[in-house]
Design a protein around this motif. Structure first.
Motif, PDB file in Angstrom:
ATOM      1  N   UNK A 192       0.833  -1.207   0.000  1.00  0.00           N
ATOM      2  CA  UNK A 192       0.000   0.000   0.000  1.00  0.00           C
ATOM      3  C   UNK A 192       0.871   1.262   0.000  1.00  0.00           C
ATOM      4  N   UNK A 193       2.095   1.135   0.518  1.00  0.00           N
ATOM      5  CA  UNK A 193       2.973   2.313   0.573  1.00  0.00           C
ATOM      6  C   UNK A 193       3.465   2.638  -0.835  1.00  0.00           C
ATOM      7  N   UNK A 194       3.000   3.763  -1.366  1.00  0.00           N
ATOM      8  CA  UNK A 194       3.374   4.153  -2.731  1.00  0.00           C
ATOM      9  C   UNK A 194       4.593   5.070  -2.686  1.00  0.00           C
ATOM     10  N   UNK A 195       5.769   4.482  -2.832  1.00  0.00           N
ATOM     11  CA  UNK A 195       7.006   5.276  -2.820  1.00  0.00           C
ATOM     12  C   UNK A 195       7.716   5.037  -4.146  1.00  0.00           C
ATOM     13  N   UNK A 196       7.984   6.146  -4.866  1.00  0.00           N
ATOM     14  CA  UNK A 196       8.697   6.003  -6.146  1.00  0.00           C
ATOM     15  C   UNK A 196       9.999   6.773  -6.098  1.00  0.00           C
ATOM     16  N   UNK A 197      10.975   6.303  -6.839  1.00  0.00           N
ATOM     17  CA  UNK A 197      12.278   6.966  -6.827  1.00  0.00           C
ATOM     18  C   UNK A 197      12.235   8.207  -7.721  1.00  0.00           C
ATOM     19  N   UNK A 198      12.689   9.352  -7.201  1.00  0.00           N
ATOM     20  CA  UNK A 198      12.678  10.571  -8.014  1.00  0.00           C
ATOM     21  C   UNK A 198      13.857  10.600  -8.987  1.00  0.00           C
ATOM     22  N   UNK A 199      13.737  11.429 -10.009  1.00  0.00           N
ATOM     23  CA  UNK A 199      14.877  11.675 -10.902  1.00  0.00           C
ATOM     24  C   UNK A 199      15.796  12.696 -10.238  1.00  0.00           C
ATOM     25  N   UNK A 200      17.108  12.440 -10.249  1.00  0.00           N
ATOM     26  CA  UNK A 200      18.053  13.395  -9.668  1.00  0.00           C
ATOM     27  C   UNK A 200      19.448  13.170 -10.287  1.00  0.00           C
ATOM     28  N   UNK A 201      19.645  13.659 -11.533  1.00  0.00           N
ATOM     29  CA  UNK A 201      20.894  13.391 -12.260  1.00  0.00           C
ATOM     30  C   UNK A 201      22.126  13.887 -11.517  1.00  0.00           C
ATOM     31  N   UNK A 202      21.972  14.897 -10.642  1.00  0.00           N
ATOM     32  CA  UNK A 202      23.121  15.437  -9.909  1.00  0.00           C
ATOM     33  C   UNK A 202      23.805  14.391  -9.034  1.00  0.00           C
ATOM     34  N   UNK A 203      23.083  13.382  -8.599  1.00  0.00           N
ATOM     35  CA  UNK A 203      23.623  12.434  -7.625  1.00  0.00           C
ATOM     36  C   UNK A 203      24.747  11.555  -8.188  1.00  0.00           C
ATOM     37  N   UNK A 204      24.759  11.349  -9.475  1.00  0.00           N
ATOM     38  CA  UNK A 204      25.784  10.508 -10.129  1.00  0.00           C
ATOM     39  C   UNK A 204      25.964   9.163  -9.411  1.00  0.00           C
ATOM     40  N   UNK A 205      24.853   8.618  -8.890  1.00  0.00           N
ATOM     41  CA  UNK A 205      24.931   7.339  -8.161  1.00  0.00           C
ATOM     42  C   UNK A 205      24.619   6.145  -9.059  1.00  0.00           C
ATOM     43  N   UNK A 206      24.451   6.424 -10.351  1.00  0.00           N
ATOM     44  CA  UNK A 206      24.177   5.322 -11.281  1.00  0.00           C
ATOM     45  C   UNK A 206      22.768   4.771 -11.159  1.00  0.00           C
ATOM     46  N   UNK A 207      21.895   5.499 -10.504  1.00  0.00           N
ATOM     47  CA  UNK A 207      20.533   4.969 -10.292  1.00  0.00           C
ATOM     48  C   UNK A 207      19.466   5.711 -11.106  1.00  0.00           C
ATOM     49  N   UNK A 208      19.910   6.591 -12.012  1.00  0.00           N
ATOM     50  CA  UNK A 208      18.936   7.400 -12.735  1.00  0.00           C
ATOM     51  C   UNK A 208      17.974   6.524 -13.552  1.00  0.00           C
ATOM     52  N   UNK A 209      18.460   5.360 -13.975  1.00  0.00           N
ATOM     53  CA  UNK A 209      17.598   4.457 -14.763  1.00  0.00           C
ATOM     54  C   UNK A 209      16.406   3.937 -13.953  1.00  0.00           C
ATOM     55  N   UNK A 210      16.468   4.139 -12.626  1.00  0.00           N
ATOM     56  CA  UNK A 210      15.348   3.696 -11.777  1.00  0.00           C
ATOM     57  C   UNK A 210      14.340   4.817 -11.502  1.00  0.00           C
ATOM     58  N   UNK A 211      14.600   6.003 -12.021  1.00  0.00           N
ATOM     59  CA  UNK A 211      13.680   7.130 -11.754  1.00  0.00           C
ATOM     60  C   UNK A 211      12.265   6.744 -12.178  1.00  0.00           C
ATOM     61  N   UNK A 212      11.338   6.985 -11.291  1.00  0.00           N
ATOM     62  CA  UNK A 212       9.936   6.672 -11.587  1.00  0.00           C
ATOM     63  C   UNK A 212       9.535   5.259 -11.161  1.00  0.00           C
ATOM     64  N   UNK A 213      10.499   4.412 -10.859  1.00  0.00           N
ATOM     65  CA  UNK A 213      10.147   3.040 -10.446  1.00  0.00           C
ATOM     66  C   UNK A 213       9.719   3.029  -8.972  1.00  0.00           C
TER      67      UNK A 213
END
Ligand code: PA5
Length: 447
Positions: A333-354
């Motif tokens: 039920x907890x609706x949490x999605x990953x935000x887009x944040x290109x500044x982070x350079x953590x290699x996780x941008x491909x997960x934005x919106x997931x």
């Protein structure tokens, strides 16, 4: 409904094994229902959900409402079967940081558990957090004499009496114990404490759906009717002895077949912190039921993904005597999605919106496949959601599976003779009247 998925265990099982096991299981189910198994005095759990709903739970609900109205905090005192189920259910049903939420968001008193160890530091810490609060106590003990809860009750009753006086303290104590015997029952009768009964034919580790679990949950504002309705649904659905139609029986069979193939340890795996105490409840259920006569699978647990960074190494590559049972909550039920944040350079941008739920589930899938490939059979028990109904179903699922599994193993699944050994030694060391001589002998040996 609870489902059992064996796709990551299939390589370790042969189809014909179901056929071989069916006659044994048919016989066990019939004997469980006729009360013809060792420990038959403790089969009250089989129809407990439907019978409790029939008898009514109004008194428990009313006591729960009273505790909610006049308490800022409730302390639930108990150990083992008189503790773990209530805690598992409370953590399943309530938010992770429940006690830290403001009163109006909690909808019930803060909930603390005591009497499950003997640590003075833990006791002092508890008193600190209870300071200045209106406190109620729910002391739970079938025998009424178990040392840890008896010690905690003695301390907390004194503390409460000192704070509010004997008359008010007596109104804030709720007792859950045997119908007619035991020190706690006698005290409750003498003092007029509201008292709830643990049925004679329900053992500690099967007692979560009695007032042992239901009163603390009602006090915390959990809808206990829904928990019981979930369990009653499971009671009806899992009444069949046909393995193909009954996932609880299939689970019992698979764990025994894997045990026969050299697996000595079963690890219950969770991916939700809210299920941590559920794993503790499961460990007691199977450990106390099956660990006897030099037999039984050792029940362990890991909480992922946390433990993938510690125990994950052992499970992937250590001694190959393990299998895992993952408890999966399908819909979040907890609706949490990953935000887009290109500044982070953590290699996780491909997960934005997931969604985080999806990421967590990919971790589960990846781990199950890796562990299967590493020689660790992986079973998956899925519940649709983290609702009260699903919890009730899951409690019943594992209770039935455990009773069946104990019979397949050839042990009495309803006694716990080994629990007494340490108690006798401890009473002797503490100098309990009647065991003084033994105590002296033990002290001589120790010094
Ligand atoms: O399953 C059991 O029987 C034990 O874990 C008991 O529940 C535990 O020892 C507590 O016993 P009691 O309820 O008598 O205090």
């Amino acid at each position: 409904m609870v489902k059992l998925d064996l796709q990551f265990a299939a390589a370790f099982l042969a189809d014909r094994e179901w056929e071989y096991q069916q006659p044994f299981v048919t016989d066990i189910v019939s004997r469980l229902h006729k009360g013809e198994v060792p420990g038959a005095n403790f089969l009250g759990w089989i129809h407990l959900p439907s019978e409790t709903l029939k008898q009514g739970i109004e008194l428990i609900e009313q006591a729960g409402a009273r505790i909610r109205e006049n308490s800022d905090a409730v302390v639930v005192i108990g150990i083992g079967g008189s503790y773990l189920g209530a805690r598992a259910a409370f953590e399943w049903c309530k938010p992770e940081y429940y006690n830290q939420l403001p009163q109006d968001r909690r909808g019930g008193p803060e909930v603390y558990f005591a009497g499950n160890q003997l640590s003075p530091a833990a006791f002092q810490d508890l008193l600190q957090v209870l300071q200045g609060k209106r406190v109620s106590l729910n002391v739970i003990s079938k025998s009424g004499t178990t040392t840890e809860p008896a010690v905690a009750f003695r301390l907390l009753r004194q503390w409460l009496t000192d704070k509010v006086g004997a008359v008010e303290a007596d109104k804030r104590i709720y007792v859950t114990t045997d119908r007619q015997q035991g020190a706690l029952k006698h005290l409750a009768d003498a003092k007029g404490y509201p008292t709830f009964v643990i049925p004679d034919d329900v053992g500690g580790r099967y007692s979560v759906l009695t007032p042992v679990g239901l009163l603390p949950l009602a006090a915390a504002g959990v809808d206990i009717r829904k928990v019981l309705m979930g369990a009653a649904t499971a009671e009806a659905e899992f009444a069949t002895a046909q393995l193909k139609d009954n996932p609880a029986l299939r689970y019992a069979v698979v764990r025994n077949v894997l045990h026969q193939k050299g697996k000595a340890v079963e690890i219950l795996v969770t991916y939700e912190p809210a299920l941590r105490s559920f794993a503790e409840w499961w460990k007691q259920l199977f450990g106390e039921s099956e660990g006897k006569d030099q037999k039984g699978l050792y029940p362990a647990s890991v909480a992922n993904t946390t433990d993938l960074h510690s125990m994950g190494q052992f499970i992937q590559e250590g001694t190959r005597n393990l299998f895992e049972t993952v408890v999966r909550v399908e819909n979040q039920t907890a609706a949490v999605s990953l935000p887009s944040d290109p500044q982070l350079e953590d290699g996780l941008e491909y997960l934005a919106g997931k969604s985080l739920a999806w990421v967590n589930d990919q971790a589960r899938l990846a781990t199950q496949m890796a562990h299967r490939d590493g020689g660790v059979p992986n079973l998956t028990v899925t519940v649709p959601d983290k609702s009260e109904q699903s919890l009730g179903e899951l409690f019943y699922f594992f209770e039935l599976a455990c009773a069946t599994s104990s019979q397949l193993l050839g042990v009495n699944g309803f006694d716990q003779p080994g629990v007494e050994a340490y108690k006798t030694n401890m009473f002797a060391l503490l100098g309990k009247p009647g065991v003084v001589a033994q105590s002296k002998g033990m002290k001589d040996t120790l010094h």
